[in-house]
Design a protein around this motif. Structure first.
Motif, PDB file in Angstrom:
ATOM      1  N   PRO A  53       0.442  -1.230   0.028  1.00 60.81           N
ATOM      2  CA  PRO A  53       0.003  -0.396   0.123  1.00 60.81           C
ATOM      3  C   PRO A  53       0.831   1.089   0.060  1.00 60.81           C
ATOM      4  N   THR A  54       0.059   2.797  -0.648  1.00 64.72           N
ATOM      5  CA  THR A  54       0.765   3.239  -0.784  1.00 64.72           C
ATOM      6  C   THR A  54       0.459   4.703  -0.533  1.00 64.72           C
ATOM      7  N   LEU A  55       1.362   5.772  -0.322  1.00 65.90           N
ATOM      8  CA  LEU A  55       0.570   7.167  -0.272  1.00 65.90           C
ATOM      9  C   LEU A  55       0.629   8.642  -1.208  1.00 65.90           C
ATOM     10  N   GLU A  56       0.702   8.392  -1.354  1.00 71.28           N
ATOM     11  CA  GLU A  56       0.994   9.951  -1.765  1.00 71.28           C
ATOM     12  C   GLU A  56       0.532  11.762  -1.526  1.00 71.28           C
ATOM     13  N   VAL A  57       1.966  11.950  -0.653  1.00 71.87           N
ATOM     14  CA  VAL A  57       1.899  13.061   0.569  1.00 71.87           C
ATOM     15  C   VAL A  57       1.929  14.116  -0.609  1.00 71.87           C
ATOM     16  N   GLN A  58       1.448  14.987  -0.195  1.00 71.54           N
ATOM     17  CA  GLN A  58       1.377  16.511  -0.886  1.00 71.54           C
ATOM     18  C   GLN A  58       2.617  17.649   0.773  1.00 71.54           C
ATOM     19  N   ALA A  59       3.932  17.156   0.935  1.00 71.30           N
ATOM     20  CA  ALA A  59       4.724  18.349   1.664  1.00 71.30           C
ATOM     21  C   ALA A  59       5.331  19.419   1.082  1.00 71.30           C
ATOM     22  N   GLU A  60       5.250  20.078   1.597  1.00 72.05           N
ATOM     23  CA  GLU A  60       6.583  21.442   1.011  1.00 72.05           C
ATOM     24  C   GLU A  60       7.275  21.688   0.123  1.00 72.05           C
ATOM     25  N   ASP A  61       7.601  21.020   0.033  1.00 71.11           N
ATOM     26  CA  ASP A  61       8.935  20.660  -1.420  1.00 71.11           C
ATOM     27  C   ASP A  61       8.334  19.645  -2.224  1.00 71.11           C
ATOM     28  N   GLY A  62       6.881  19.324  -2.338  1.00 65.03           N
ATOM     29  CA  GLY A  62       6.336  18.384  -3.602  1.00 65.03           C
ATOM     30  C   GLY A  62       5.435  17.303  -3.102  1.00 65.03           C
ATOM     31  N   ILE A  63       5.322  16.018  -3.571  1.00 67.72           N
ATOM     32  CA  ILE A  63       4.662  14.869  -3.412  1.00 67.72           C
ATOM     33  C   ILE A  63       5.761  14.037  -3.305  1.00 67.72           C
ATOM     34  N   TRP A  64       5.395  13.433  -1.875  1.00 62.20           N
ATOM     35  CA  TRP A  64       6.360  12.554  -1.890  1.00 62.20           C
ATOM     36  C   TRP A  64       5.634  11.121  -2.193  1.00 62.20           C
ATOM     37  N   ARG A  65       6.169   9.531  -1.757  1.00 67.36           N
ATOM     38  CA  ARG A  65       5.723   8.648  -2.849  1.00 67.36           C
ATOM     39  C   ARG A  65       5.990   7.996  -1.009  1.00 67.36           C
ATOM     40  N   VAL A  66       4.744   7.593  -0.329  1.00 67.85           N
ATOM     41  CA  VAL A  66       5.155   6.841   0.728  1.00 67.85           C
ATOM     42  C   VAL A  66       4.881   5.753   1.098  1.00 67.85           C
ATOM     43  N   GLU A  67       5.657   4.536   1.003  1.00 62.67           N
ATOM     44  CA  GLU A  67       5.482   2.534   0.832  1.00 62.67           C
ATOM     45  C   GLU A  67       5.010   2.641   2.175  1.00 62.67           C
ATOM     46  N   LEU A  68       4.056   2.080   2.530  1.00 59.58           N
ATOM     47  CA  LEU A  68       4.282   0.969   3.918  1.00 59.58           C
ATOM     48  C   LEU A  68       4.087  -0.637   3.952  1.00 59.58           C
ATOM     49  N   GLY A  69       3.686  -1.358   4.928  1.00 62.19           N
ATOM     50  CA  GLY A  69       4.336  -2.937   4.819  1.00 62.19           C
ATOM     51  C   GLY A  69       3.472  -3.477   3.541  1.00 62.19           C
ATOM     52  N   ASN A  70       4.171  -4.411   3.752  1.00 58.12           N
ATOM     53  CA  ASN A  70       2.739  -5.356   3.330  1.00 58.12           C
ATOM     54  C   ASN A  70       1.130  -5.554   2.831  1.00 58.12           C
ATOM     55  N   PRO A  71       0.580  -5.788   2.299  1.00 57.35           N
ATOM     56  CA  PRO A  71      -1.099  -5.799   3.111  1.00 57.35           C
ATOM     57  C   PRO A  71      -1.730  -6.458   3.915  1.00 57.35           C
ATOM     58  N   ASN A  72      -1.063  -7.613   4.572  1.00 56.49           N
ATOM     59  CA  ASN A  72      -1.093  -8.127   5.167  1.00 56.49           C
ATOM     60  C   ASN A  72      -0.435  -7.126   7.020  1.00 56.49           C
ATOM     61  N   GLN A  73       0.459  -7.152   7.054  1.00 54.36           N
ATOM     62  CA  GLN A  73       1.070  -5.657   7.941  1.00 54.36           C
ATOM     63  C   GLN A  73       1.211  -4.589   7.476  1.00 54.36           C
TER      64      GLN A  73
END
Length: 127
Positions: A53-73
């Motif tokens: 699972p991933t999140l795209e996060v709008q921060a002050e310096d642009g959009i970051w890709r935030v990777e989480l654990g595998n789906p079960n985790q």
């Protein structure tokens, strides 16, 4: 016949080794810095699709890709669909990419909507 068996065994071992290397490269942490950072921003998009699972996060310096654990985790941490939505404020704690030009991190903890989700509790560093 013994020659054929040895050839098959060696070929099988080579295939297993190739897949193991690929899986290790994908699932390892070697691409990330050792130090952890806090990334603050707003959720731009959410995906629960495998492999992570991933999140795209709008921060002050642009959009970051935030990777989480595998789906079960990720699910075990309590972060499931409906826990966050686009536009929510988020703080993601984790290890950023060693490539300074890449806005990407592997999150060990996220905090959103007043709730904290420990994705990798054993990797969280407290200061």
């Amino acid at each position: 016949m013994p020659h054929r068996s040895i050839t098959r065994t060696l070929a099988g071992a080579a295939i297993v080794a190739a897949f193991a290397g690929t899986a290790s490269a994908h699932h390892g942490w070697s691409w990330a810095e050792a130090d952890q950072i806090d990334l603050k921003g707003t959720i731009h998009s959410i995906s629960f699709a495998p492999p992570h699972p991933t999140l795209e996060v709008q921060a002050e310096d642009g959009i970051w890709r935030v990777e989480l654990g595998n789906p079960n985790q990720t699910r075990r941490s309590g972060f499931v669909e409906g826990q966050a939505k686009v536009g929510d404020e988020i703080i993601a704690t984790g290890n950023r990419s060693a490539d300074g030009n890449e806005k990407r991190m592997k999150a060990v903890r996220i905090a959103v909507a007043g709730k904290t989700f420990d994705i990798y509790p054993e990797r969280i560093r407290t200061n």
